[in-house]
Motif scaffolding. Structure first.
Motif, PDB file in Angstrom:
ATOM      1  N   PRO A   2       0.822  -1.223   0.000  1.00 44.29           N
ATOM      2  CA  PRO A   2       0.000   0.000   0.000  1.00 44.29           C
ATOM      3  C   PRO A   2       0.847   1.261   0.000  1.00 44.29           C
ATOM      4  CG  PRO A   2      -0.580  -1.495   1.817  1.00 44.29           C
ATOM      5  CD  PRO A   2       0.661  -2.027   1.198  1.00 44.29           C
ATOM      6  N   ARG A   3       0.571   2.166  -0.932  1.00 41.84           N
ATOM      7  CA  ARG A   3       1.284   3.440  -0.992  1.00 41.84           C
ATOM      8  C   ARG A   3       0.327   4.550  -0.571  1.00 41.84           C
ATOM      9  NH1 ARG A   3       6.147   2.134  -1.292  1.00 41.84           N
ATOM     10  NH2 ARG A   3       6.728   4.193  -2.077  1.00 41.84           N
ATOM     11  N   PRO A   4       0.848   5.539   0.136  1.00 36.52           N
ATOM     12  CA  PRO A   4      -0.028   6.638   0.543  1.00 36.52           C
ATOM     13  C   PRO A   4      -0.428   7.490  -0.661  1.00 36.52           C
ATOM     14  CG  PRO A   4       2.253   7.099   1.132  1.00 36.52           C
ATOM     15  CD  PRO A   4       2.237   5.707   0.591  1.00 36.52           C
ATOM     16  N   LYS A   5      -1.621   8.061  -0.601  1.00 33.62           N
ATOM     17  CA  LYS A   5      -2.086   8.961  -1.672  1.00 33.62           C
ATOM     18  C   LYS A   5      -1.504  10.347  -1.401  1.00 33.62           C
ATOM     19  CE  LYS A   5      -5.483   6.219  -3.492  1.00 33.62           C
ATOM     20  NZ  LYS A   5      -5.913   6.000  -4.852  1.00 33.62           N
ATOM     21  N   LEU A   6      -0.310  10.502  -1.854  1.00 33.15           N
ATOM     22  CA  LEU A   6       0.473  11.702  -1.584  1.00 33.15           C
ATOM     23  C   LEU A   6       1.223  11.986  -2.874  1.00 33.15           C
ATOM     24  CD1 LEU A   6       1.167  13.347   1.019  1.00 33.15           C
ATOM     25  CD2 LEU A   6       3.005  11.744   1.433  1.00 33.15           C
ATOM     26  N   THR A   7       0.873  13.078  -3.566  1.00 34.79           N
ATOM     27  CA  THR A   7       1.545  13.343  -4.845  1.00 34.79           C
ATOM     28  C   THR A   7       2.142  14.737  -4.847  1.00 34.79           C
ATOM     29  OG1 THR A   7      -0.566  14.033  -5.749  1.00 34.79           O
ATOM     30  CG2 THR A   7       0.105  11.786  -6.209  1.00 34.79           C
ATOM     31  N   PHE A   8       3.288  14.847  -5.447  1.00 31.08           N
ATOM     32  CA  PHE A   8       4.046  16.095  -5.435  1.00 31.08           C
ATOM     33  C   PHE A   8       4.021  16.739  -6.811  1.00 31.08           C
ATOM     34  CE2 PHE A   8       6.207  16.087  -1.289  1.00 31.08           C
ATOM     35  CZ  PHE A   8       5.764  14.854  -0.836  1.00 31.08           C
ATOM     36  N   ALA A   9       4.125  18.061  -6.814  1.00 31.95           N
ATOM     37  CA  ALA A   9       4.088  18.787  -8.084  1.00 31.95           C
ATOM     38  C   ALA A   9       5.342  18.521  -8.899  1.00 31.95           C
ATOM     39  CB  ALA A   9       3.932  20.282  -7.826  1.00 31.95           C
ATOM     40  N   ALA A  10       6.498  18.671  -8.291  1.00 30.11           N
ATOM     41  CA  ALA A  10       7.745  18.507  -9.029  1.00 30.11           C
ATOM     42  C   ALA A  10       8.866  18.277  -8.034  1.00 30.11           C
ATOM     43  CB  ALA A  10       8.040  19.750  -9.857  1.00 30.11           C
ATOM     44  N   PRO A  11       9.611  17.183  -8.187  1.00 32.56           N
ATOM     45  CA  PRO A  11      10.721  16.938  -7.254  1.00 32.56           C
ATOM     46  C   PRO A  11      11.706  18.101  -7.281  1.00 32.56           C
ATOM     47  CG  PRO A  11      10.347  15.029  -8.669  1.00 32.56           C
ATOM     48  CD  PRO A  11       9.497  16.133  -9.211  1.00 32.56           C
ATOM     49  N   LEU A  12      12.216  18.415  -6.109  1.00 35.48           N
ATOM     50  CA  LEU A  12      13.211  19.475  -5.985  1.00 35.48           C
ATOM     51  C   LEU A  12      14.584  18.811  -5.976  1.00 35.48           C
ATOM     52  CD1 LEU A  12      12.988  22.548  -5.548  1.00 35.48           C
ATOM     53  CD2 LEU A  12      12.873  22.117  -3.116  1.00 35.48           C
ATOM     54  N   ALA A  13      15.523  19.354  -6.732  1.00 35.95           N
ATOM     55  CA  ALA A  13      16.857  18.759  -6.774  1.00 35.95           C
ATOM     56  C   ALA A  13      17.527  18.909  -5.411  1.00 35.95           C
ATOM     57  CB  ALA A  13      17.702  19.443  -7.843  1.00 35.95           C
ATOM     58  N   VAL A  14      18.371  17.946  -5.058  1.00 31.49           N
ATOM     59  CA  VAL A  14      19.080  17.993  -3.781  1.00 31.49           C
ATOM     60  C   VAL A  14      19.959  19.251  -3.735  1.00 31.49           C
ATOM     61  CG1 VAL A  14      20.812  16.850  -2.340  1.00 31.49           C
ATOM     62  CG2 VAL A  14      19.056  15.503  -3.500  1.00 31.49           C
ATOM     63  N   GLY A  15      19.830  20.006  -2.651  1.00 29.99           N
ATOM     64  CA  GLY A  15      20.623  21.221  -2.484  1.00 29.99           C
ATOM     65  C   GLY A  15      19.853  22.485  -2.810  1.00 29.99           C
ATOM     66  N   VAL A  16      18.706  22.348  -3.479  1.00 30.56           N
ATOM     67  CA  VAL A  16      17.913  23.505  -3.897  1.00 30.56           C
ATOM     68  C   VAL A  16      16.771  23.723  -2.904  1.00 30.56           C
ATOM     69  CG1 VAL A  16      16.462  24.454  -5.741  1.00 30.56           C
ATOM     70  CG2 VAL A  16      18.493  23.081  -6.305  1.00 30.56           C
ATOM     71  N   SER A  17      16.547  24.969  -2.494  1.00 36.36           N
ATOM     72  CA  SER A  17      15.420  25.280  -1.615  1.00 36.36           C
ATOM     73  C   SER A  17      14.204  25.595  -2.463  1.00 36.36           C
ATOM     74  CB  SER A  17      15.714  26.505  -0.748  1.00 36.36           C
ATOM     75  OG  SER A  17      17.006  26.489  -0.253  1.00 36.36           O
ATOM     76  N   GLY A  18      13.033  25.536  -1.840  1.00 34.64           N
ATOM     77  CA  GLY A  18      11.814  25.906  -2.551  1.00 34.64           C
ATOM     78  C   GLY A  18      10.950  26.750  -1.649  1.00 34.64           C
ATOM     79  N   CYS A  19      10.425  27.868  -2.169  1.00 34.48           N
ATOM     80  CA  CYS A  19       9.602  28.676  -1.275  1.00 34.48           C
ATOM     81  C   CYS A  19       8.117  28.590  -1.618  1.00 34.48           C
ATOM     82  CB  CYS A  19      10.088  30.121  -1.229  1.00 34.48           C
ATOM     83  SG  CYS A  19       9.994  30.958  -2.782  1.00 34.48           S
ATOM     84  N   ARG A  20       7.789  27.903  -2.708  1.00 36.25           N
ATOM     85  CA  ARG A  20       6.382  27.649  -3.052  1.00 36.25           C
ATOM     86  C   ARG A  20       6.287  26.257  -3.669  1.00 36.25           C
ATOM     87  NH1 ARG A  20       5.430  31.277  -0.427  1.00 36.25           N
ATOM     88  NH2 ARG A  20       4.158  33.134  -0.730  1.00 36.25           N
ATOM     89  N   GLU A  21       6.381  25.239  -2.831  1.00 36.19           N
ATOM     90  CA  GLU A  21       6.282  23.859  -3.313  1.00 36.19           C
ATOM     91  C   GLU A  21       4.875  23.353  -3.030  1.00 36.19           C
ATOM     92  OE1 GLU A  21       8.863  22.195  -4.910  1.00 36.19           O
ATOM     93  OE2 GLU A  21       9.620  24.243  -4.958  1.00 36.19           O
ATOM     94  N   TYR A  22       4.457  22.353  -3.796  1.00 33.12           N
ATOM     95  CA  TYR A  22       3.074  21.894  -3.663  1.00 33.12           C
ATOM     96  C   TYR A  22       2.999  20.380  -3.589  1.00 33.12           C
ATOM     97  CZ  TYR A  22       2.120  26.603  -5.227  1.00 33.12           C
ATOM     98  OH  TYR A  22       2.082  27.967  -5.326  1.00 33.12           O
ATOM     99  N   LEU A  23       2.032  19.917  -2.798  1.00 35.61           N
ATOM    100  CA  LEU A  23       1.698  18.497  -2.842  1.00 35.61           C
ATOM    101  C   LEU A  23       0.208  18.338  -2.614  1.00 35.61           C
ATOM    102  CD1 LEU A  23       1.043  17.207   0.206  1.00 35.61           C
ATOM    103  CD2 LEU A  23       3.489  17.499   0.464  1.00 35.61           C
ATOM    104  N   ASP A  24      -0.341  17.237  -3.120  1.00 36.00           N
ATOM    105  CA  ASP A  24      -1.740  16.896  -2.873  1.00 36.00           C
ATOM    106  C   ASP A  24      -1.784  15.690  -1.956  1.00 36.00           C
ATOM    107  OD1 ASP A  24      -2.580  18.883  -4.500  1.00 36.00           O
ATOM    108  OD2 ASP A  24      -3.404  17.595  -6.083  1.00 36.00           O
TER     109      ASP A  24
END
Lengths: 229, 616
Positions: free
Chosen positions: A45-67
């Motif tokens: 079973p996998r959780p119903k958790l989906t991300f908009a776009a993976p962030l590269a390692v080392g990069v910050s994000g100030c408007r990231e999204y997930l459902d």
């Protein structure tokens, strides 16, 4: 079942965490928060958790999204508060809203904006940098090498660079870029590397922040125009 | 960008080095007088799976006057970058240089991590030899199972903690606090008087004219023998209910509930069974409370019931049933790390595992009844076949069997017995109708390493050529459909044996090995036997003289001054019985076997009683 969209920041130490590990961190946070995630049926079973776009390692994000999909109705503000007190430092929930069923979050993302901040190349002022960037972008082809499962591939990134601007702020070079996401995507480190071939700059010296994710019609995933946020 | 930030963009898995995980504790450095960094001499993913680290982190950080941060061995790429940029080893929590701490506390889990200990000290800018460290440098201490013979590391360690650290660490904090700012010598003398603490520099080894170890002499004012520390009431001992939850997938990526400590099965090769005596269980109601807290504070989906032999817990069936009842729908899996070879254990595994997708592992350890009697592994062929029958009938199709090669008295017949057993297990699988495409019996062998404080401490290790030959023999006998054979490289076991029973004269060889580039020796891709051989040769050490040495009962042993609580007479008796092929019962249920530990440490085993008011 209700689907919630979370807007969050990924910053500080959490920017060194790979996407896969971020997924698990959110899954655990929802469990600690007492939010009952829906799980897929089946063997594993996998959780119903989906991300908009993976962030590269080392990069910050100030408007990231997930459902995330929950088993039960909850007020968005409740979900926000529950996550706020259960995420590790560096994963900071900003807002939650309920979204209607629709296409997968990831398929909405068409372009991304980044800000890269680093030392000003020796001997260049703002005007000289603008000129360099204009010359850089006027090329029909900007070729970089990308490592893939099949080995090194050469790739023209010019079509995926929608905009690239330079400014000097507080003695730092600030490069803002708007790049293609999804198929034909361009990564900020590739732009820095290509720039490093004509300017005396070292890509490793740049802190990179993702500032926005946008859909094809220039809408933010949150709704609203891309320029308005 | 700082130097560190720049480096982190260039290494694999930078999350190994930055900290910031859930439940991390960062204290105000200036307001805490005693600062300890727990140093795990292997990479992050291994170290974060170590329960002892979580326990000590909790114990120290629950004090107002002390803080504990963490540091792990950097992987090769990170070490290269740190050396290139001149960045010293730093802690995960505050990113401070390790040499700013008052104490650097290593855990010694494995002899092949010794090179990492020295390498980490060097990366921290701390002089390797204690004598070269002034009072401005951190105190370097160590604990863990290998602390029961730390002699090869003696010149590098200021103090060694014998036994369980829950209580001893409080003493360490207090002594360090009291002597802070004073002289190193006074501090060390105060530590040497703390029960369970061994300060190597106050003990001088003597060697005979023949080069043999003669004895170790304690200087005036310190105990001649250092006796291990032991937690009396495990049920009420501090337990980390808010353990750090790594972002990275650790080797054991789950909540860990320790159900009891100690094991009394008395396998004669097993050091853990010797040094963690006596058995002390937690009460079922304590465990249920701790399980609830662990799961709600971590969000893990797996709860592992941990101990040296979890199936032996007095109320295991009821405990597991209650946990499955409470959390089975969450979904939280309950897992059992090691299974006893009997049908009860399989039934238990079945009750926690709804979907049997994984494999089951059993450890008969030796291929014939004769040899199993020698090592006191009380498992018969019938037990094993019945057990695997239950497992196949319950739907498992992949079984793993663990054995040791090179056990004392082993002959080729015993090795052949491993192959014979494996084939019988395979036949059972076919008999039970396991589909051909999915049936798999995996045999894994490791090489026997004689360990201090066990009945086999006097025994030599089997020579490398013999180990290789037996491995090759087994490889030939285990060819065939549905059979898999895996083995550990005997060369690593050889180095392990050298250091397990080593004395102080090995220190220069260890140091030389580090200079030559040996590190992360527990990782197959990093282990360089050629460099180890060079290091031994250059420092005039014959490693075979350590690994292949057979001691007499009256010979002095380099760890004689370190006391596990077990009587030497018990070990000699056990050794003689082993050679006679006679077994010794488990003291948990039968009568006392007279190992001496309980009277020596004035302690008693504790087995939880049933029906103490809880729903279990």
């Amino acid at each position: 079942m209700p689907r919630f969209r979370l807007c969050y920041r990924q910053e500080g130490r959490a920017r060194y965490v790979s996407h896969l590990d971020i997924v698990r961190a959110f899954e655990r946070a929802t469990r600690r928060a007492g939010l009952r995630l829906l799980y897929s049926q089946g063997f594993n079973p996998r959780p119903k958790l989906t991300f908009a776009a993976p962030l590269a390692v080392g990069v910050s994000g100030c408007r990231e999204y997930l459902d995330l999909e929950l088993e039960e109705e909850r007020e968005p503000v409740e979900v926000l508060e529950a996550l706020r007190s259960n995420l590790p430092d560096g994963l900071v929930p900003v807002a939650v809203r309920v979204v209607a069923d629709g296409p997968a979050l990831m398929s909405l993302v068409d372009r991304t904006r980044y800000l890269a901040v680093g030392p000003v190349p020796e001997g260049f002022d703002a005007r000289a940098l603008q000129a360099e960037l204009a010359a850089f972008l006027s090329r029909g082809e900007i070729v970089v090498e990308r490592r893939s499962a099949k080995g090194l591939k050469r790739k023209n990134i010019r079509p995926g660079i929608y905009s690239l601007r330079a400014g000097i702020n507080g003695g730092k070079l600030c490069l803002s870029m708007e790049l293609k996401a999804g198929a034909g995507n361009v990564r900020p480190d590739e732009v820095l590397k290509a720039l490093g071939e004509r300017l005396p700059l070292v890509p490793d010296d740049f802190a990179v922040l993702r500032t926005a994710l946008m859909s094809r019609d220039n809408q933010l995933l949150w709704g609203g125009k891309g320029d308005g946020e | 960008m700082t130097d560190l930030e720049r480096i982190l963009t260039r290494v694999e898995r930078p999350a190994r080095y930055v900290g910031g995980e859930l439940n991390t504790i960062i204290k105000d450095w200036e307001r805490v007088p005693v600062r300890i960094v727990f140093a795990f001499p292997d990479v992050y993913e291994v170290g974060m799976s170590h329960l002892g680290m979580h326990i000590l982190y909790h114990v120290v950080n629950s004090r107002d006057d002390a803080l504990m941060e963490r540091v792990f061995a950097p992987w090769i790429d990170m070490e290269r970058e740190m050396r290139r940029e001149g960045l010293p080893l730093f802690s995960l929590e505050s990113h401070r240089s390790v040499c700013d701490f008052d104490v650097v506390a290593f855990t010694l889990q494995y002899e092949l991590s010794y090179t990492n200990v020295l390498n980490m000290l060097e990366l921290a800018g701390i002089p390797l030899e204690c004598r070269a460290r002034d009072s401005g440098m951190p105190l370097v201490v160590a604990g863990g199972p290998c602390a029961f013979n730390p002699e090869p590391l003696a010149p590098f360690l200021d103090a060694v903690f014998l036994g369980e650290g829950e209580e001893a660490l409080h003493d360490l904090v207090e002594v360090v606090h009291r002597y802070k700012g004073g002289g190193r010598e006074e501090l060390l003398m105060a530590l040497a008087r703390v029960p369970g603490v061994y300060v190597p520099r106050f003990y001088q080894p003597e060697y005979g004219a023949d080069g043999g170890f003669r004895r170790i002499v304690a200087q005036a004012g310190v105990p001649a023998k250092v006796v291990k520390r032991v937690v009396r009431d495990l049920d009420r001992a501090p337990y980390p209910l808010r353990p750090i939850v790594p972002y990275l997938e650790a080797v054991h990526d789950r909540a860990v509930l320790e159900v009891f400590r100690g094991c009394t099965r008395g396998c004669r090769f097993c050091q853990a069974g010797a040094i963690y005596r006596p058995v002390r269980e937690k009460r079922p109601e304590t465990l249920l409370d701790q399980a609830e807290a662990l799961l709600s504070n971590t969000g893990y989906r797996e709860l592992s019931l941990s101990s040296l032999s979890t199936t032996d817990y007095s109320h295991i069936k009821e405990l597991v049933a209650e946990l499955v009842e409470r959390y089975g729908n969450e979904p939280v899996n309950v897992s059992l790390p090691s299974l006893r070879v009997d049908s009860f254990a399989v039934e238990l595994a079945r009750s926690v595992q709804g979907v049997r997708k994984s494999s089951l592992t059993f450890a008969p350890e030796a291929g014939t009844q004769r040899l199993r009697n020698v090592i006191n592994k009380q498992v018969t062929e019938r037990d094993l076949l019945q057990t695997v029958e239950t497992a196949f009938a319950a739907g498992w199709m992949r079984l793993k069997l663990y054995f040791m090669l090179g056990l004392p008295t082993e002959t080729l017949e015993d090795v052949d017995g491993i192959a014979r057993l494996a084939r019988m297990v395979l036949d059972k699988g076919r008999e039970c109708g396991a589909p051909k495409g999915r049936l798999a019996v995996t045999v894994s062998t490791s090489s026997f390493v004689p360990k201090p404080h066990t009945p086999f401490q006097w025994e030599p290790q089997a020579p490398l050529p013999v180990l290789r030959e037996r491995q090759a023999f087994l490889q030939g006998r285990l060819k065939g459909k549905n059979l898999v054979y895996r083995w550990h490289d005997p060369e690593t076991s050889f180095v392990e044996a050298v250091f397990a029973r080593g004395d102080r004269r090995l220190a220069p060889a260890l140091r030389r090995a580090v200079e030559l580039g040996c590190r992360l020796d527990g990782w197959r891709e990093c282990f360089r036997f050629d460099l180890w051989q060079q290091a031994f040769a250059e420092t005039g050490i014959d490693p075979g003289a350590y690994a292949y040495r057979s001691y007499g009962y009256t010979d002095a042993l380099p760890w004689d001054h370190l006391d596990s609580g077990i009587d030497r007479e018990f070990l000699t008796r056990e050794h003689a019985q082993a050679l006679a092929g006679e077994t010794t019962r488990d003291c948990r249920n039968d009568q006392c076997t007279g190992c001496g530990l309980c009277p020596n440490l004035e302690i008693e085993p504790y087995v939880a009683e049933a029906g103490t008011g809880a729903p279990v």
